[in-house]
Design an enzyme around this catalytic site. Structure first.
Site, PDB file in Angstrom:
ATOM      1  NE  ARG A 245      45.985 -48.855   0.928  1.00 23.49           N
ATOM      2  CZ  ARG A 245      47.429 -48.445   1.347  1.00 23.49           C
ATOM      3  NH1 ARG A 245      48.050 -49.352   2.002  1.00 23.49           N
ATOM      4  NH2 ARG A 245      47.568 -47.427   0.709  1.00 23.49           N
ATOM      5  CE  LYS A 272      45.596 -48.415  -3.784  1.00 24.51           C
ATOM      6  NZ  LYS A 272      45.155 -46.618  -3.686  1.00 24.51           N
ATOM      7  CG  HIS A 335      39.344 -47.040   2.735  1.00 27.82           C
ATOM      8  ND1 HIS A 335      39.826 -45.849   3.132  1.00 27.82           N
ATOM      9  CD2 HIS A 335      40.474 -48.110   2.410  1.00 27.82           C
ATOM     10  CE1 HIS A 335      41.340 -45.926   2.201  1.00 27.82           C
ATOM     11  NE2 HIS A 335      41.209 -47.464   1.697  1.00 27.82           N
ATOM     12  NE  ARG A 338      44.447 -46.300   4.338  1.00 30.19           N
ATOM     13  CZ  ARG A 338      45.357 -46.477   4.542  1.00 30.19           C
ATOM     14  NH1 ARG A 338      46.383 -46.943   5.496  1.00 30.19           N
ATOM     15  NH2 ARG A 338      46.187 -45.717   3.510  1.00 30.19           N
ATOM     16  CG  HIS A 362      49.436 -42.439   1.553  1.00 31.63           C
ATOM     17  ND1 HIS A 362      48.802 -41.526   1.874  1.00 31.63           N
ATOM     18  CD2 HIS A 362      48.407 -43.577   1.236  1.00 31.63           C
ATOM     19  CE1 HIS A 362      47.522 -41.287   2.190  1.00 31.63           C
ATOM     20  NE2 HIS A 362      47.404 -43.208   1.807  1.00 31.63           N
ATOM     21  CE1 TYR A 372      67.785 -39.307   6.647  1.00 30.72           C
ATOM     22  CE2 TYR A 372      65.194 -38.333   5.645  1.00 30.72           C
ATOM     23  CZ  TYR A 372      66.637 -38.002   5.865  1.00 30.72           C
ATOM     24  OH  TYR A 372      66.511 -37.047   6.884  1.00 30.72           O
TER      25      TYR A 372
END
Length: 404
Positions: A245, A272, A335, A338, A362, A372
């Site tokens: 970001r 975030k 941005h 991304r 995310h 995991y």
């Protein structure tokens, strides 16, 4: 004998204080200094007590009698007027301390250190700024005295400037502050609950992003020819390789970047999702960061402000640089790197969607699954980072060749 205004005005001070009685316990205490004080004498549980009712002439005879009668009404229902006054003063002090501004500050401090729910640095800064916009209108008002109309009028000042999304977000934040006041027993209910639908709905917009491979190559080639500030150019060159970001990029600090291990660890407080994010660095990324060190050193912010090294570059710097290169906000934004990476990596068909999502940082609502994936996809992410940088190099070279 009841007092009269004439008798009160003509009362002269003596060497010692003396009383001038009225009726039903009310009397005037005349001080040697000339001051005249209204007092009420009464009994509670067999004990004699006195209550101050004001000073003459600020409080006239009529007002003193009215206050006497109010105190006697409290006595009639078993309440001590002195104690009730103390409670009122305590309540006033409490309300003065429980203004919207004070509770908003308290709420923001809580959210900054709220465990897994804590605000990221950029979120905290933005939220505190938006709440400060309400300060002029309701900041000094006790929360218990604020009604829906007060909040709507304050937020519409933001809306009237055309900042529809900021107005919507500010109303949400105000609601959070009021609900926090409810949770901490300083308010009975959230006054914003009936304001749903009161504001204009902002149009949903998406970050401008180039996702076509040919145009991506042209952008990379254009960045190499950028003639502005050197640190800004380096940020533009690094951004597509790491696709973090924009706020995470500009606030990067050299202490987080291990070029020997080819690893950038972004601490949780800057993320975030409030979880530390590990970014594998390709050979190209490492070389770019090494070049950056020749401009900004090896400590502090990797991308410092042009004005002072104590702050990172402005949040508008990269977008302004893209405008300078000729790309509008609808075409490409900081941005947008991304979205470029997400689209082209998925279209490559080589990498698992989970690895791409982890690379984009995310969040995963399932904590076990997230833990995991963090371990299972690390090796794939390292390979993907190198492949991606090689792919970007190829796109840039094709664009350069096409321009010859």
């Amino acid at each position: 004998m009841a007092l009269s205004d004439v008798a009160i005005r003509n009362a002269k001070p003596r060497e010692k204080p003396y009383k001038m009685g009225d009726s039903l316990g009310l009397f005037l205490l005349v001080q040697p200094s000339g001051g005249k004080l209204w007092r009420l004498k009464y009994r509670v549980d067999g004990r004699e007590k006195k209550l101050g009712l004001g000073n003459y002439p600020e409080t006239g005879l009529g007002d003193a009698r009215r206050r006497r009668d109010e105190a006697r009404s409290l006595l009639a229902v078993g309440k001590d007027p002195s104690r009730e006054r103390q409670r009122e003063k305590a309540q006033s002090r409490l309300e003065a301390a429980n203004t919207f501004g004070a509770i908003a500050d308290e709420y923001c401090r809580k959210r900054r250190r709220d465990g897994d729910r804590a605000w990221a640095m950029a979120t905290a800064t933005r939220s505190e700024y938006l709440l400060s916009q309400l300060g002029i209108s309701i900041g000094r008002v006790p929360v218990a005295e604020i009604g829906p109309a007060d909040i709507l009028a304050a937020v519409r000042k933001i809306e009237d400037k055309g900042n529809l999304e900021s107005a919507r977000r500010t109303l949400q934040l105000a609601s959070s502050v009021f609900r926090y006041a409810v949770a901490t027993a300083r308010l009975l209910s959230d006054p914003t609950r009936d304001l749903r639908g009161a504001l204009l709905t902002p149009k949903v917009t998406h970050y401008g992003a180039i996702t076509d491979p040919r145009r991506a190559g042209e952008l990379l080639h254009a960045i190499d020819g950028y003639e502005g500030h050197g640190v800004t150019k380096m940020a533009l060159q690094i951004a597509p390789h790491v696709f973090v970001r924009p706020g995470e990029l500009r606030q990067a600090q050299w202490g987080e970047i291990d070029l020997g291990a080819a690893l950038w660890t972004i601490p949780a407080e800057k993320m975030k999702m409030r979880k530390a994010h590990h970014v594998p660095l390709s050979r190209q990324s490492v070389e770019l960061f090494k070049s950056l060190q020749s401009l900004t050193g090896t400590s502090g912010y990797a991308f410092p402000s042009i004005r002072t090294r104590r702050r990172p570059m402005s949040d508008n710097t990269l977008n302004a640089a893209l405008r300078r290169l000729g790309y509008s906000g609808d075409e490409m934004t900081a941005h947008g790197f991304r979205a470029m990476a997400s689209t082209l990596l998925n279209e490559a068909g080589i990498w698992t969607p989970d690895a791409i999502e982890r690379a984009l940082a995310h969040g995963d609502s399932d904590k076990v699954r997230a833990a995991y994936h963090r371990g299972a996809h690390w090796k794939e992410r390292v390979k993907m980072a190198q492949w991606w940088s090689d792919h970007l190099d190829g796109l840039r070279k094709e664009a350069a060749a096409a321009r010859r």
